[in-house]
Design an enzyme around this catalytic site. Structure first.
Site, PDB file in Angstrom:
ATOM      1  N   MET A  15      12.100  23.616 -28.786  1.00 51.50           N
ATOM      2  CA  MET A  15      12.782  24.681 -28.046  1.00 51.50           C
ATOM      3  C   MET A  15      13.686  25.472 -28.987  1.00 51.50           C
ATOM      4  O   MET A  15      14.599  26.172 -28.542  1.00 51.50           O
ATOM      5  CB  MET A  15      13.570  24.085 -26.881  1.00 51.50           C
ATOM      6  CG  MET A  15      12.630  23.419 -25.869  1.00 51.50           C
ATOM      7  SD  MET A  15      13.304  23.321 -24.224  1.00 51.50           S
ATOM      8  CE  MET A  15      14.726  22.309 -24.515  1.00 51.50           C
ATOM      9  N   HIS A  62      14.120  18.302 -36.236  1.00 56.79           N
ATOM     10  CA  HIS A  62      12.882  19.090 -36.150  1.00 56.79           C
ATOM     11  C   HIS A  62      12.199  19.160 -37.522  1.00 56.79           C
ATOM     12  O   HIS A  62      10.973  19.085 -37.614  1.00 56.79           O
ATOM     13  CB  HIS A  62      13.186  20.518 -35.685  1.00 56.79           C
ATOM     14  CG  HIS A  62      13.805  20.609 -34.317  1.00 56.79           C
ATOM     15  ND1 HIS A  62      15.086  21.063 -34.118  1.00 56.79           N
ATOM     16  CD2 HIS A  62      13.323  20.315 -33.090  1.00 56.79           C
ATOM     17  CE1 HIS A  62      15.342  21.062 -32.826  1.00 56.79           C
ATOM     18  NE2 HIS A  62      14.308  20.606 -32.170  1.00 56.79           N
ATOM     19  N   ASP A 101      13.567  11.469 -27.676  1.00 50.16           N
ATOM     20  CA  ASP A 101      13.277  11.754 -26.270  1.00 50.16           C
ATOM     21  C   ASP A 101      12.258  10.722 -25.800  1.00 50.16           C
ATOM     22  O   ASP A 101      11.077  11.022 -25.601  1.00 50.16           O
ATOM     23  CB  ASP A 101      12.753  13.180 -26.135  1.00 50.16           C
ATOM     24  CG  ASP A 101      13.815  14.190 -26.533  1.00 50.16           C
ATOM     25  OD1 ASP A 101      14.594  14.591 -25.677  1.00 50.16           O
ATOM     26  OD2 ASP A 101      13.878  14.550 -27.731  1.00 50.16           O
ATOM     27  N   LEU A 141      20.877  13.905 -33.978  1.00 43.86           N
ATOM     28  CA  LEU A 141      20.855  15.368 -34.036  1.00 43.86           C
ATOM     29  C   LEU A 141      20.262  15.916 -32.748  1.00 43.86           C
ATOM     30  O   LEU A 141      19.307  15.365 -32.205  1.00 43.86           O
ATOM     31  CB  LEU A 141      20.028  15.843 -35.230  1.00 43.86           C
ATOM     32  CG  LEU A 141      20.578  15.485 -36.598  1.00 43.86           C
ATOM     33  CD1 LEU A 141      19.735  16.115 -37.688  1.00 43.86           C
ATOM     34  CD2 LEU A 141      22.015  15.935 -36.747  1.00 43.86           C
ATOM     35  N   SER A 147      19.946  19.984 -30.611  1.00 42.64           N
ATOM     36  CA  SER A 147      20.297  21.408 -30.589  1.00 42.64           C
ATOM     37  C   SER A 147      21.548  21.629 -29.761  1.00 42.64           C
ATOM     38  O   SER A 147      22.233  22.641 -29.914  1.00 42.64           O
ATOM     39  CB  SER A 147      19.142  22.218 -29.999  1.00 42.64           C
ATOM     40  OG  SER A 147      17.974  21.971 -30.727  1.00 42.64           O
TER      41      SER A 147
HETATM   42  P1  AMP Z   1      13.671  20.042 -28.581  1.00 43.81           P
HETATM   43  O1  AMP Z   1      13.706  21.278 -29.406  1.00 43.81           O
HETATM   44  O2  AMP Z   1      15.004  19.425 -28.342  1.00 43.81           O
HETATM   45  O3  AMP Z   1      12.850  20.204 -27.320  1.00 43.81           O
HETATM   46  O4  AMP Z   1      12.905  18.961 -29.436  1.00 43.81           O
HETATM   47  C1  AMP Z   1      11.659  19.227 -30.027  1.00 43.81           C
HETATM   48  C2  AMP Z   1      11.139  17.968 -30.636  1.00 43.81           C
HETATM   49  O5  AMP Z   1      12.071  17.510 -31.613  1.00 43.81           O
HETATM   50  C3  AMP Z   1      10.967  16.832 -29.616  1.00 43.81           C
HETATM   51  O6  AMP Z   1       9.772  16.129 -29.917  1.00 43.81           O
HETATM   52  C4  AMP Z   1      12.186  15.984 -29.872  1.00 43.81           C
HETATM   53  O7  AMP Z   1      11.992  14.628 -29.527  1.00 43.81           O
HETATM   54  C5  AMP Z   1      12.370  16.151 -31.369  1.00 43.81           C
HETATM   55  N1  AMP Z   1      13.749  15.861 -31.769  1.00 43.81           N
HETATM   56  C6  AMP Z   1      14.891  16.314 -31.190  1.00 43.81           C
HETATM   57  N2  AMP Z   1      15.972  15.760 -31.801  1.00 43.81           N
HETATM   58  C7  AMP Z   1      15.493  14.940 -32.769  1.00 43.81           C
HETATM   59  C8  AMP Z   1      16.111  14.088 -33.747  1.00 43.81           C
HETATM   60  N3  AMP Z   1      17.424  13.964 -33.838  1.00 43.81           N
HETATM   61  N4  AMP Z   1      15.300  13.398 -34.576  1.00 43.81           N
HETATM   62  C9  AMP Z   1      13.941  13.511 -34.499  1.00 43.81           C
HETATM   63  N5  AMP Z   1      13.304  14.302 -33.618  1.00 43.81           N
HETATM   64  C10 AMP Z   1      14.069  15.001 -32.758  1.00 43.81           C
END
Ligand code: AMP
Length: 286
Positions: A35, A42, A157, A191, A193
């Site tokens: 996102m 990421h 997640d 971490l 967003s």
């Molecule tokens: P998001 O942008 O938050 O929807 O996350 C996109 C992808 O990044 C999802 O597969 C999340 O599980 C992964 N993600 C988010 N935070 C982390 C993190 N701290 N370490 C590893 N992967 C992450």
């Protein structure tokens, strides 16, 4: 990969044309759905994807259908140019950043749902199962649009990952799902967003989430097997930081059902809203 070599696609047709050419050249494709507001978590997913396939596509789409709370949706950070640079630097060849109307045009009427406890408990109980229905609908669309060989998701997640794995198995989707480990700050904070929205004080309190999980893991390492002995040190950490979790659960690693006793692989999950920012974290124990 430099930003100059990055292809940015805003429409489904553009993305399909670009990926069609890559496939014709014999390249395999990995998708990393995000996102946006990209961070080192990421980046680790993109780097992993680059090990798995020739061409990495990063999708950047703040999916309105997975937000129950419109204020949360409005406050979600959006930084497309910065995201494209970070994605390119990490090894992505293509960034797909569609407008909501491209993904959900007028008269859009299809939803893809994983049903049952997997989407009704934990995040599903607190955000509503519609959250996961929004996730599975958009992920199905992204997989249909990009047709990747591999898609990489973060273990942070935990429930989302299992829901997506269920979706892919149930629908025989021709993609391999790769689980990537959680990236943390040196002090343990996972971490996210959303971390940029934490005030100094709230960030300090937010540290209690990972500290609680580490305390629970230490209890398991020290030999604890029952739910209460494992979770009580975690609750003590949260209490010291004055944090009331939405949930803190000891779960079966496979389906995230609640566990009373650890006999094999288990996953501990936590969610809390701190300073108005909803955070989740997880740790695997065995
Ligand atoms: P998001 O942008 O938050 O929807 O996350 C996109 C992808 O990044 C999802 O597969 C999340 O599980 C992964 N993600 C988010 N935070 C982390 C993190 N701290 N370490 C590893 N992967 C992450």
């Amino acid at each position: 990969m430099s930003a100059a070599q990055l292809t940015v696609c805003r429409t489904v047709a553009e993305l399909r044309a670009v990926l069609g050419e890559r496939r014709e050249q014999g390249e395999t494709i990995a998708l990393v759905p995000t996102m946006g507001a990209l961070h080192a978590g990421h980046v680790s997913l993109i780097e992993r994807a680059a090990e798995e396939a020739d061409c990495v596509v990063v999708s950047v789409f703040v999916n309105p259908r997975q937000f129950g709370d419109s204020a949360d949706l409005a406050a979600y950070p959006r930084e497309h140019d910065r995201d494209a640079e970070i994605a390119a630097e990490a090894g992505a060849g293509v960034v797909f950043c569609p407008e909501p109307a491209e993904i959900y045009p007028a008269r859009f009427s299809t939803e893809v749902r994983v049903t049952g406890p997997l989407t009704e408990t934990l995040e599903g109980a607190h955000r509503g199962p519609e959250h996961f229905h929004g996730v599975t609908t958009v992920v199905t669309k992204l997989l249909a649009i990009a047709a990747p060989d591999v898609a990489v998701f973060g273990s942070k997640d935990a429930q989302q990952l299992r829901v997506i794995e269920r979706l892919v198995r149930d629908l025989h989707l021709p993609v391999r799902i790769v689980r990537a480990p959680t990236v943390r700050e040196p002090d343990g904070l996972a971490l996210s967003s959303r971390n940029v929205r934490l005030s100094r004080g709230a960030r300090q309190q937010a540290l209690s989430l990972s500290a609680a999980l580490f305390a629970a893991r230490d209890a398991v390492v020290a030999g604890a097997r029952d739910r209460e002995t494992i979770l009580s040190p975690a609750l003590a950490v949260l209490d010291r930081h004055d944090v009331a979790p939405e949930y803190l659960e000891l779960c079966d690693s496979e389906d995230l059902s609640s566990l009373e006793t650890v006999t094999g692989d288990a996953t501990i999950v936590i969610a809390a809203t701190i300073g108005g920012v909803r955070l989740i974290d997880t740790i695997d124990v065995s």
